[in-house]
Design an enzyme around this catalytic site. Structure first.
Site, PDB file in Angstrom:
ATOM      1  N   ASP A 191      -3.765   7.159  -0.817  1.00  0.00           N
ATOM      2  CA  ASP A 191      -2.373   7.649  -1.100  1.00  0.00           C
ATOM      3  C   ASP A 191      -1.770   7.381   0.343  1.00  0.00           C
ATOM      4  OD1 ASP A 191      -2.697   8.415  -3.620  1.00  0.00           O
ATOM      5  OD2 ASP A 191      -3.081  10.557  -3.122  1.00  0.00           O
ATOM      6  N   LYS A 248      -0.643   2.153   0.071  1.00  0.00           N
ATOM      7  CA  LYS A 248      -1.184   0.728  -0.221  1.00  0.00           C
ATOM      8  C   LYS A 248      -0.242  -0.084  -1.224  1.00  0.00           C
ATOM      9  CE  LYS A 248      -4.895   2.756  -1.492  1.00  0.00           C
ATOM     10  NZ  LYS A 248      -4.500   4.176  -1.046  1.00  0.00           N
ATOM     11  N   GLY A 259      -3.504   5.594  -7.993  1.00  0.00           N
ATOM     12  CA  GLY A 259      -2.085   5.675  -8.399  1.00  0.00           C
ATOM     13  C   GLY A 259      -1.374   4.764  -7.253  1.00  0.00           C
ATOM     14  N   GLN A 290      -8.113   3.795  -3.220  1.00  0.00           N
ATOM     15  CA  GLN A 290      -8.618   5.090  -2.450  1.00  0.00           C
ATOM     16  C   GLN A 290      -8.483   4.918  -1.024  1.00  0.00           C
ATOM     17  OE1 GLN A 290     -10.794   4.067  -5.505  1.00  0.00           O
ATOM     18  NE2 GLN A 290      -9.232   5.029  -6.243  1.00  0.00           N
TER      19      GLN A 290
END
Ligand code: GDP
Ligand code: IMO
Ligand code: MG
Length: 431
Positions: A13, A16, A40, A226
């Protein structure tokens, strides 16, 4: 030859998605190479927010081709939903914009079911997964039982593999986890429907397409999911994800040799967040942490869970630079630090009375370290409308300079808001 890897340098998070979207204006191809719908990635363009879980973050650029390569665990229902949403938004107008490798591991409802059952059984010891079935899907791959995306297009093989898989999974689900079994027939029929819907996006060999693109001088971005500290081998095991999140995984997951890579851009926030269980040395379990969460909007893009927040950890960042071979950094969310009188940055740890500068790789040691902070002056100005590095307040520029010099790595990009335009370039991406 211009392969650029974008990799998370913290616990995920980091931003990216935003960076890949911004970089994609200059890229011909964007490749997702590991992870799955646990990711996400948030893109904000003209105030409109798009959250992507599987489709690469280059998709908003009509001329940029996107690929999902072999290393990804492909949640079939999720990718269909994402494709439909993108089509509805008028973004994905041509199937040539998105190609999915036949070699991807198919992720199905039973993987999610096992993930959830396992977490529920673990109680307080749970990993805090995203519940997206990631671990069980990668287990299937490693044990050579996975159904691959390409199998969807061979009805007989698909049926045989699904039967074999459910035979074992249902035994585990019913006997060990006391859950209802998954029936073969309805899932098989659903998979045939999904195969028909996904066929236009099918590619038999994405490795070959990426290789050709690189060899012909095209610019290719490899989009990590990730972050470094969630890496299966080099993260805070067992509180990690089930794939390798390091830059090397871009090569393995997409089937491209390391000699074709040119740059590795590490993405880091100007502070730190983590979602899920596990050690987090600079965590602020207090009003300051709540303030970072509130002002940074730190709630998971996949699960909506509140993210744990803390100061920037340069010991962990230096580790990320080392294990990924990061060549430059993007420093994200600098705007969130506005209004803090002092900003702490962790420069070392104390462990068993000794000051250490290297990250202990053992999670139980990492959970015992005390951060050693350098306190820097803050600034009061709102940074969200700043459009060049020179216009940042001196204290913000000092922070950037301090971080770059401590970790001995250039910061090429600074981000002061979620929008594309809130991006300050120190050095252009493609020189
Ligand atoms: P990813 O998983 O690394 O792509 O990151 P996420 O999308 O999960 O989380 C990053 C969040 O921060 C998203 O909500 C972004 O819109 C937002 N964001 C990205 N860069 C910035 C920034 O510089 N400032 C602020 N305030 N928000 C940002
Ligand atoms: P992006 O790409 C942040 C975390 C989960 C949990 C651990 C294992 O958006 O940065 P999993 O579902 O993978 O088995 O969960 O990893 N995690 C992430 N945290 N960002 C992510 O992705 C994550 N993907 C997984 O919270 O701690
Ligand atoms: Mg995310």
């Amino acid at each position: 030859m211009a392969g650029i890897i974008v990799v998370g340098a913290q616990w995920g998070d980091e931003g990216k998605g935003k960076v890949v979207d911004v970089f994609s204006a200059h890229a011909d191809l964007v490749v997702r190479y590991q992870g799955g719908a646990n990711a996400g990635h948030t893109l904000v363009v003209n105030g409109v927010k798009t959250v992507l879980h599987l489709v690469p973050s280059g998709i908003l650029h009509a001329k940029t081709m996107c690929m999902i390569a072999a290393g990804v665990v492909l949640d079939l229902e999720e990718v269909i939903k994402e494709i439909r949403d993108l089509k509805e938004a008028g973004v994905l107008t041509n199937p040539e914009q998105l190609k999915i490798s036949d070699q991807c591991t198919a992720l199905l409802s039973y993987h999610r079911k096992i993930d959830a059952a396992r977490e529920a059984k673990a109680g307080l010891e749970k990993i805090g997964t995203t519940g997206r079935g990631i671990g069980p899907a990668y287990e299937d791959r490693a044990s050579r039982k996975a159904i691959l995306f390409g199998d969807l297009f061979d009805r007989e093989r698909l049926r045989a593999k699904l039967e074999a898989s459910l035979d074992e999974k249902n035994f585990m689900l019913t006997h060990y986890y006391k859950q209802e079994p998954v029936e073969v027939e309805p899932l098989y029929q659903r998979m045939l429907e999904m195969a028909a819907e996904l066929e236009p996006y099918r590619s038999r060999d994405t490795s070959l397409l990426i290789h050709r693109a690189l060899k012909s001088g095209k610019k290719v971005l490899f989009e990590g999911a990730q972050g470094t500290m969630l890496d299966l081998l080099h993260g805070t095991y067992p509180f990690v994800t089930s794939s390798s999140t390091l830059s090397g995984s871009a090569c393995v997951g997409s089937g491209i040799g390391p000699s074709l890579m040119q740059k590795i851009v590490g993405i880091t926030k100007a502070y730190t967040t983590r979602v899920g269980s596990g050690p987090f040395p600079t965590e602020l379990d207090n009003e300051l942490g709540d303030r970072l969460r509130r002002e940074g909007g730190e709630f998971g893009a996949t699960t909506g869970r509140p993210r744990r927040c803390g100061w920037l950890d340069l010991v962990a960042l230096k580790y990320a630079i080392r294990v990924n071979g990061i060549t430059s950094l993007a420093l994200m969310k600098l705007d969130v630090l506005s209004g803090h009188e002092r900003i702490d940055v962790c420069t070392a740890y104390r462990l068993d009375g000794q000051e250490i500068k290297e990250l202990p790789v053992n999670s139980s040691d990492l959970s015992r370290v005390e951060p050693v902070y350098k306190s820097l002056a803050g600034w009061s100005d709102d940074l969200r409308n700043v459009r060049s590095i020179q216009d940042l307040p001196q204290a913000a520029r000092d922070l950037i300079q301090f971080v770059a010099s401590e970790v001995a790595t250039p910061i090429d990009v600074v981000s002061v808001g979620p929008g594309r335009e809130q991006t300050l370039w120190i050095k252009p991406l493609f020189s």
